[in-house]
Design a protein around this motif. Structure first.
Motif, PDB file in Angstrom:
ATOM      1  N   LEU A 284       0.668  -1.422  -0.255  1.00  0.00           N
ATOM      2  CA  LEU A 284      -0.073  -0.203   0.244  1.00  0.00           C
ATOM      3  C   LEU A 284       0.967   1.473   0.243  1.00  0.00           C
ATOM      4  O   LEU A 284       0.621   2.380  -0.243  1.00  0.00           O
ATOM      5  CB  LEU A 284      -1.137  -0.325   1.209  1.00  0.00           C
ATOM      6  CG  LEU A 284      -2.433  -0.609   0.975  1.00  0.00           C
ATOM      7  CD1 LEU A 284      -2.455  -0.935   2.522  1.00  0.00           C
ATOM      8  CD2 LEU A 284      -3.236  -0.808   0.503  1.00  0.00           C
ATOM      9  N   GLY A 285       1.908   1.138   1.153  1.00  0.00           N
ATOM     10  CA  GLY A 285       3.120   2.355   0.656  1.00  0.00           C
ATOM     11  C   GLY A 285       3.606   3.245  -0.401  1.00  0.00           C
ATOM     12  O   GLY A 285       3.507   4.026  -0.732  1.00  0.00           O
ATOM     13  N   HIS A 286       3.507   1.973  -1.176  1.00  0.00           N
ATOM     14  CA  HIS A 286       4.255   2.287  -3.134  1.00  0.00           C
ATOM     15  C   HIS A 286       2.976   2.321  -3.527  1.00  0.00           C
ATOM     16  O   HIS A 286       3.517   3.453  -4.506  1.00  0.00           O
ATOM     17  CB  HIS A 286       4.534   0.595  -3.748  1.00  0.00           C
ATOM     18  CG  HIS A 286       5.874   0.147  -2.590  1.00  0.00           C
ATOM     19  ND1 HIS A 286       5.910  -0.788  -2.654  1.00  0.00           N
ATOM     20  CD2 HIS A 286       6.611   0.274  -2.539  1.00  0.00           C
ATOM     21  CE1 HIS A 286       6.695  -1.586  -1.886  1.00  0.00           C
ATOM     22  NE2 HIS A 286       7.826  -0.391  -1.848  1.00  0.00           N
ATOM     23  N   ALA A 287       1.721   1.800  -3.561  1.00  0.00           N
ATOM     24  CA  ALA A 287       0.564   2.161  -4.007  1.00  0.00           C
ATOM     25  C   ALA A 287       0.096   3.981  -4.343  1.00  0.00           C
ATOM     26  O   ALA A 287       0.121   4.148  -4.945  1.00  0.00           O
ATOM     27  CB  ALA A 287      -0.472   1.493  -3.870  1.00  0.00           C
ATOM     28  N   TYR A 288       0.535   4.517  -2.934  1.00  0.00           N
ATOM     29  CA  TYR A 288      -0.073   5.889  -2.351  1.00  0.00           C
ATOM     30  C   TYR A 288       1.398   6.356  -3.335  1.00  0.00           C
ATOM     31  O   TYR A 288       0.473   7.558  -3.994  1.00  0.00           O
ATOM     32  CB  TYR A 288       0.617   5.546  -0.867  1.00  0.00           C
ATOM     33  CG  TYR A 288       0.185   7.279  -0.360  1.00  0.00           C
ATOM     34  CD1 TYR A 288      -0.889   8.085  -0.669  1.00  0.00           C
ATOM     35  CD2 TYR A 288       1.725   8.390   0.083  1.00  0.00           C
ATOM     36  CE1 TYR A 288      -1.071   9.377  -0.432  1.00  0.00           C
ATOM     37  CE2 TYR A 288       1.217   9.557   0.328  1.00  0.00           C
ATOM     38  CZ  TYR A 288      -0.295   9.993   0.102  1.00  0.00           C
ATOM     39  OH  TYR A 288      -0.190  10.600   0.218  1.00  0.00           O
ATOM     40  N   SER A 289       2.718   6.349  -3.028  1.00  0.00           N
ATOM     41  CA  SER A 289       4.015   6.812  -3.989  1.00  0.00           C
ATOM     42  C   SER A 289       3.065   7.197  -5.164  1.00  0.00           C
ATOM     43  O   SER A 289       3.354   7.946  -6.087  1.00  0.00           O
ATOM     44  CB  SER A 289       4.836   6.801  -3.465  1.00  0.00           C
ATOM     45  OG  SER A 289       5.787   7.361  -3.778  1.00  0.00           O
TER      46      SER A 289
ATOM     47  N   ALA B  61      12.776  20.325  -7.598  1.00  0.00           N
ATOM     48  CA  ALA B  61      12.262  19.840  -6.577  1.00  0.00           C
ATOM     49  C   ALA B  61      12.084  18.872  -6.453  1.00  0.00           C
ATOM     50  O   ALA B  61      12.017  17.503  -6.886  1.00  0.00           O
ATOM     51  CB  ALA B  61      10.773  20.879  -7.163  1.00  0.00           C
ATOM     52  N   TYR B  62      11.643  18.454  -4.623  1.00  0.00           N
ATOM     53  CA  TYR B  62      11.241  17.682  -3.824  1.00  0.00           C
ATOM     54  C   TYR B  62      10.058  17.351  -3.112  1.00  0.00           C
ATOM     55  O   TYR B  62       9.712  18.757  -2.530  1.00  0.00           O
ATOM     56  CB  TYR B  62      12.241  17.349  -3.239  1.00  0.00           C
ATOM     57  CG  TYR B  62      13.861  16.576  -3.581  1.00  0.00           C
ATOM     58  CD1 TYR B  62      13.673  15.351  -4.354  1.00  0.00           C
ATOM     59  CD2 TYR B  62      14.838  17.742  -4.319  1.00  0.00           C
ATOM     60  CE1 TYR B  62      15.142  14.962  -4.365  1.00  0.00           C
ATOM     61  CE2 TYR B  62      15.654  17.532  -5.097  1.00  0.00           C
ATOM     62  CZ  TYR B  62      15.584  15.710  -4.877  1.00  0.00           C
ATOM     63  OH  TYR B  62      17.340  15.557  -5.922  1.00  0.00           O
ATOM     64  N   HIS B  63       9.401  16.539  -3.384  1.00  0.00           N
ATOM     65  CA  HIS B  63       7.613  16.286  -2.901  1.00  0.00           C
ATOM     66  C   HIS B  63       8.281  15.065  -1.786  1.00  0.00           C
ATOM     67  O   HIS B  63       7.297  13.963  -2.286  1.00  0.00           O
ATOM     68  CB  HIS B  63       6.609  16.283  -3.676  1.00  0.00           C
ATOM     69  CG  HIS B  63       5.261  16.369  -3.171  1.00  0.00           C
ATOM     70  ND1 HIS B  63       4.670  17.710  -3.039  1.00  0.00           N
ATOM     71  CD2 HIS B  63       4.530  15.866  -2.209  1.00  0.00           C
ATOM     72  CE1 HIS B  63       3.249  17.419  -2.528  1.00  0.00           C
ATOM     73  NE2 HIS B  63       3.186  16.332  -2.557  1.00  0.00           N
ATOM     74  N   HIS B  64       7.966  14.935  -0.626  1.00  0.00           N
ATOM     75  CA  HIS B  64       8.639  14.493   0.174  1.00  0.00           C
ATOM     76  C   HIS B  64       6.949  14.309   0.876  1.00  0.00           C
ATOM     77  O   HIS B  64       6.527  15.268   1.312  1.00  0.00           O
ATOM     78  CB  HIS B  64       9.876  14.151   1.480  1.00  0.00           C
ATOM     79  CG  HIS B  64      10.862  14.310   0.694  1.00  0.00           C
ATOM     80  ND1 HIS B  64      11.236  15.178   0.608  1.00  0.00           N
ATOM     81  CD2 HIS B  64      11.733  13.721   0.416  1.00  0.00           C
ATOM     82  CE1 HIS B  64      12.343  14.923  -0.351  1.00  0.00           C
ATOM     83  NE2 HIS B  64      12.729  13.415  -0.375  1.00  0.00           N
ATOM     84  N   HIS B  65       6.254  12.791   0.799  1.00  0.00           N
ATOM     85  CA  HIS B  65       4.646  12.795   0.991  1.00  0.00           C
ATOM     86  C   HIS B  65       4.801  11.462   2.438  1.00  0.00           C
ATOM     87  O   HIS B  65       5.962  11.304   3.411  1.00  0.00           O
ATOM     88  CB  HIS B  65       4.099  12.081   0.225  1.00  0.00           C
ATOM     89  CG  HIS B  65       4.377  10.474  -0.370  1.00  0.00           C
ATOM     90  ND1 HIS B  65       4.128   9.248   0.739  1.00  0.00           N
ATOM     91  CD2 HIS B  65       4.946   9.926  -1.804  1.00  0.00           C
ATOM     92  CE1 HIS B  65       5.041   8.367  -0.425  1.00  0.00           C
ATOM     93  NE2 HIS B  65       5.726   9.395  -1.204  1.00  0.00           N
ATOM     94  N   SER B  66       4.056  11.609   3.851  1.00  0.00           N
ATOM     95  CA  SER B  66       3.846  10.775   4.305  1.00  0.00           C
ATOM     96  C   SER B  66       4.106   9.344   4.615  1.00  0.00           C
ATOM     97  O   SER B  66       3.545   9.038   2.571  1.00  0.00           O
ATOM     98  CB  SER B  66       2.913  10.922   5.605  1.00  0.00           C
ATOM     99  OG  SER B  66       1.220  11.168   4.669  1.00  0.00           O
ATOM    100  N   LEU B  67       4.009   8.598   5.350  1.00  0.00           N
ATOM    101  CA  LEU B  67       4.043   7.578   5.397  1.00  0.00           C
ATOM    102  C   LEU B  67       2.776   6.311   5.489  1.00  0.00           C
ATOM    103  O   LEU B  67       2.327   7.199   6.163  1.00  0.00           O
ATOM    104  CB  LEU B  67       5.635   6.669   5.706  1.00  0.00           C
ATOM    105  CG  LEU B  67       7.238   7.601   5.636  1.00  0.00           C
ATOM    106  CD1 LEU B  67       8.001   6.496   6.642  1.00  0.00           C
ATOM    107  CD2 LEU B  67       7.155   7.248   3.696  1.00  0.00           C
TER     108      LEU B  67
END
Length: 296
Positions: free
Chosen positions: A16-21, A248-254
């Motif tokens: 699910l974490g990969h799917a979100y990213s 640019a970088y966009h870091h998202h929650s896990l």
């Protein structure tokens, strides 16, 4: 044009974490009228498997994700990694390291060091054992094969001009960092140290390959988890050393499980393939990771 990518390693199933990213990056690219690219990070031949790559491609297609060019593999980009290492070697910005993890832990914990070892993005900060053995002019010889190569952080920073190391964060770091993020040379020396840029058993490392691959694919925004936020200053430094653009970088929650632990590839019960077999739909997957229903 907005260009981003999803870059999984074929060492296990997508969860699910990969799917979100992947879905987030795909959504952002489509909303911006940009491009979404796929890259398979497969340089670690001891862990990567073609069957996992096939499963990744199948799961992404099932999720409704499409990419705007044939997908690339890191294993096809090895000459570029070798060329970059050769350049850094000639400039004596990397050096061979023969230390094992046990050696590093022992040296960093020695009484003369005082206190507990300092932990950075790649684990214990390297104490400089092999760096201290270097002879002047060693870069005039051939770059060695079959040994780890480390970045000489202090020398690399000294080789730069006075412009600060800055990147633009459009998501948020673990502490809510956003906007223009600047990293000091002192923070890199003390908190990162001499990171590995090529492994003993395969050419390159995550830090080197991701920087070269993103430049090769003209990525303008890197979308990835907050767990990689601490690695970004390393990547910005390498971009400066190799005269590459900084995206640019966009870091998202896990995505985490019910106990708050981040998902890993061993969490097979949350693998996309397992959820598909249990009757999940792409819309239920989107809902589970907190994304709105797909448009169109």
């Amino acid at each position: 044009m907005f260009v981003t990518r999803f870059a999984p390693s074929p060492t296990g199933p997508l969860h699910l974490g990969h799917a979100y990213s992947a879905l987030l990056a795909h959504d952002m690219a489509r909303e911006a009228g940009g491009r979404f690219l796929l890259r398979i990070e497969d340089i670690d031949a001891t862990r990567c498997r073609p069957e996992w790559e096939a499963q990744i491609l199948d799961d992404l297609g099932w999720l409704g994700i499409t990419w705007d060019a044939p997908h690339l593999r890191q294993s096809d980009h090895l000459p570029a990694y070798a060329a970059a290492l050769d350049e850094l070697w000639r400039r004596e910005l990397i050096y061979p390291c023969h230390c094992t993890r046990r050696d590093i832990a022992a040296a960093a914990s020695a009484p003369q060091e005082g206190g507990d070892p300092v932990i950075g993005p790649d684990g214990i900060i390297y104490p400089g054992t092999c760096r201290n053995l270097l002879l002047p002019g060693y870069g005039k010889g051939p770059r060695p094969d079959g040994t780890a190569l480390r970045l000489n952080m202090a020398r690399a920073l000294d080789s730069l001009d006075d412009h600060p190391l800055i990147f633009t964060e459009t998501g948020a770091g673990p502490e809510g960092e956003t906007g223009q993020i600047q990293t000091s040379a002192q923070a890199l020396r003390a908190g990162v140290g001499d990171v590995v840029l090529s492994r003993r058993d395969f050419l390159g490392s995550y830090h080197l390959s991701v920087v070269l691959d993103d430049a090769d694919q003209d990525i303008t925004c890197v979308i990835r988890g907050q767990d990689l936020f601490e690695a970004t200053p390393i990547h910005v430094l390498l971009q400066r050393l190799l005269s590459l653009p900084t995206p640019a970088y966009h870091h998202h929650s896990l995505i985490r499980d019910d106990s708050g632990k981040r998902l890993a590839k061993r969490d097979n019960a949350r693998a996309i393939a397992a959820l598909r077999d249990a009757g999940a739909t792409r819309e239920t997957i989107r809902a589970r990771v907190g994304l709105p229903a797909a448009q169109g």
